[in-house]
Design a protein around this motif. Sequence first.
Motif, PDB file in Angstrom:
ATOM      1  N   ASN A 119     -14.598  -2.194   1.792  1.00  0.00           N
ATOM      2  CA  ASN A 119     -13.822  -2.836   0.691  1.00  0.00           C
ATOM      3  C   ASN A 119     -14.830  -2.601  -0.544  1.00  0.00           C
ATOM      4  O   ASN A 119     -15.945  -3.185  -0.315  1.00  0.00           O
ATOM      5  CB  ASN A 119     -13.221  -4.120   0.738  1.00  0.00           C
ATOM      6  N   HIS A 125      -0.681   5.344  -1.659  1.00  0.00           N
ATOM      7  CA  HIS A 125      -2.304   5.071  -1.270  1.00  0.00           C
ATOM      8  C   HIS A 125      -3.354   5.506  -2.314  1.00  0.00           C
ATOM      9  O   HIS A 125      -4.216   4.671  -2.535  1.00  0.00           O
ATOM     10  CB  HIS A 125      -2.438   6.111   0.039  1.00  0.00           C
ATOM     11  N   TYR A 181     -14.266   4.081  -2.735  1.00  0.00           N
ATOM     12  CA  TYR A 181     -13.256   3.317  -1.950  1.00  0.00           C
ATOM     13  C   TYR A 181     -13.225   4.209  -0.621  1.00  0.00           C
ATOM     14  O   TYR A 181     -13.644   5.417  -0.667  1.00  0.00           O
ATOM     15  CB  TYR A 181     -11.987   3.362  -2.542  1.00  0.00           C
ATOM     16  N   SER A 212      -9.623   2.276   3.923  1.00  0.00           N
ATOM     17  CA  SER A 212      -9.654   0.824   3.332  1.00  0.00           C
ATOM     18  C   SER A 212     -10.209   0.012   4.558  1.00  0.00           C
ATOM     19  O   SER A 212     -10.165  -1.326   4.649  1.00  0.00           O
ATOM     20  CB  SER A 212      -8.443  -0.012   2.719  1.00  0.00           C
ATOM     21  N   ASN A 217      -9.077  -0.415  -3.069  1.00  0.00           N
ATOM     22  CA  ASN A 217      -8.613  -1.062  -1.846  1.00  0.00           C
ATOM     23  C   ASN A 217      -7.026  -1.123  -1.361  1.00  0.00           C
ATOM     24  O   ASN A 217      -6.166  -1.044  -2.477  1.00  0.00           O
ATOM     25  CB  ASN A 217      -8.944  -2.561  -1.800  1.00  0.00           C
ATOM     26  N   SER A 218      -6.729  -0.955  -0.017  1.00  0.00           N
ATOM     27  CA  SER A 218      -5.280  -1.712  -0.076  1.00  0.00           C
ATOM     28  C   SER A 218      -5.285  -2.981  -0.300  1.00  0.00           C
ATOM     29  O   SER A 218      -6.205  -3.650  -0.237  1.00  0.00           O
ATOM     30  CB  SER A 218      -5.118  -1.328   1.493  1.00  0.00           C
ATOM     31  N   LEU A 254      -5.982   3.055  -4.046  1.00  0.00           N
ATOM     32  CA  LEU A 254      -7.202   3.235  -4.070  1.00  0.00           C
ATOM     33  C   LEU A 254      -8.138   3.416  -5.292  1.00  0.00           C
ATOM     34  O   LEU A 254      -9.119   3.178  -5.325  1.00  0.00           O
ATOM     35  CB  LEU A 254      -7.623   4.292  -2.862  1.00  0.00           C
ATOM     36  N   ARG A 298     -10.749  -5.843   9.183  1.00  0.00           N
ATOM     37  CA  ARG A 298     -10.448  -4.791   8.194  1.00  0.00           C
ATOM     38  C   ARG A 298     -11.031  -3.378   8.536  1.00  0.00           C
ATOM     39  O   ARG A 298     -10.362  -2.391   8.617  1.00  0.00           O
ATOM     40  CB  ARG A 298     -10.735  -5.112   6.783  1.00  0.00           C
ATOM     41  N   PHE A 346       0.943  -1.212   0.003  1.00  0.00           N
ATOM     42  CA  PHE A 346       0.060   0.071   0.107  1.00  0.00           C
ATOM     43  C   PHE A 346       0.955   1.260   0.151  1.00  0.00           C
ATOM     44  O   PHE A 346       0.949   2.208  -0.815  1.00  0.00           O
ATOM     45  CB  PHE A 346      -0.776  -0.086   1.156  1.00  0.00           C
TER      46      PHE A 346
END
Length: 492
Positions: free
Chosen positions: A282, A119, A275, A279, A128-129, A123, A350, A114
């Motif tokens: 998701n 980042h 997004y 994250s 997502n990460s 994204l 998450r 990530f």
Amino acid sequence: MHLLGIDIGTSSIKASVVDASSGSILASAQYPDNESAIIAPQAGWAEQDPSAWWSDAQQAILRLQHSLNLEEVSAIGIAYQMHGLVVVDKDQQVLRNSIIWCDSRAVALGDAAFDALGHEHSLQHLLNSPGNFTASKLAWVKNNEPELYAKIYKVMLPGDFIAMKLTGNISTSIQALSEGVFWDFQKDELSKELMEYYALSSDLIPEIKPLFSEHGQLKADVAALLGLKAGIPVAYKSGDQPNNALSLNVLQPGEVAATAGTSGVIYGISDALTYDQQSRVNTFAHVTYTPENKHTGVLLCINGTGSMYRWAKHNFAAELSYGELNALAAQAPIGSRGLLSLPFGNGAERMLNNTYTGARLQGIDLNVHTKADIFRAVQEGIAFAFRYGLDIMRENGMQPKVIRAGRANLFLSDLFAQTFVDVTGIPVELYDNDGSVGAALGAGIGSGIFGDPSEAFINQKQIKYLEPINSAAYEPIYGNWKQLLTQALANP
């Protein structure tokens, strides 16, 4: 015309046959009778043997023979636990246990990716990460099991593996690759940047086919073994949460589905590539996603919902059925007399920024609390976790007016269903269906038996509608629960 759906769950395999013309469930079967084990070689790890999935799937299908002639089945659909990693060699032999969805070993790898990819890039392109999703799990195998990695011919999600066993063909879909966080949504192709960063060969990725399409035909030897007709297509493969949404006819932007099985999920449909900056929730390609029609599913996942309830049952009331447990929990008052539960003991969460806090029961009074309080507190804690995640989804623009759910798992508990509604403040529509039925309907869509997805749900009927009753009573209790969670996050 009959359709067979197979749901590869974490705790068991379920198979159902659905009549395409009426939508009625002709037969259902589950195997094994007891919940399948999760193999945990180390704390935070979670594995299962794909060969056991295949064996259990066969047993579930064979049980259907007691109810009907399976030679009348015209197509097969598969739903499966998401994010798992299955690797096979050139002879289609499994090389290691599957690293499944709640395994946390790749968190650090995903976090490093990530940062390295950026980042905003991650994204915007992956939505997502990389987190501890399938791509990061594969990178873990490459880094830690290089000799095994060198033998890998193809990488699959669990549903791809079961389809391979049925047909001999190996394929995947955009939807499967997106849930593995391999897919670049901006370019609509395999993410070159991610594959290069992890030094993964694109040759490991199977042929990409549309989700609703023929992924192979049933092999003659498998058909003979299972009492099915050789040559019928496997016409649908989907992760369990998009499939649950499909089973509830949640296909259009703004519609929302929920499930509370081993894990708990709220899954909302969007027509944008949205997004969460952290994250915590998701976004994946929904079953209806195409490059021209970018329908995505925004997914909140709580690892420790049904798994927390199962743990409490096994340790405090193993002799009771879940129905008896639910009746016992209903005897305790709202708030469980001050007892609070955090259901976060099944891997890194998450929605908690990949933090592992462990599960907690807080505030036990040895002179006051009973088993009823414990089981109500667990159900309330799960509902509070849903509320916490739903508030994150609201921050990201998801504003559900109603949530659809199948009357299964924790939603079989009238207490939990009403608590969920009271705590979230959102009405719930309950339907009599499950993942295996959704997979069967998906097979009807993918094989062309239904002209379009809407035809599969003409006969679907709502069985219950729940509205908030006790929201005001729960609000201060939720505040206490949230304070406990804050403390746990500060001292995981």
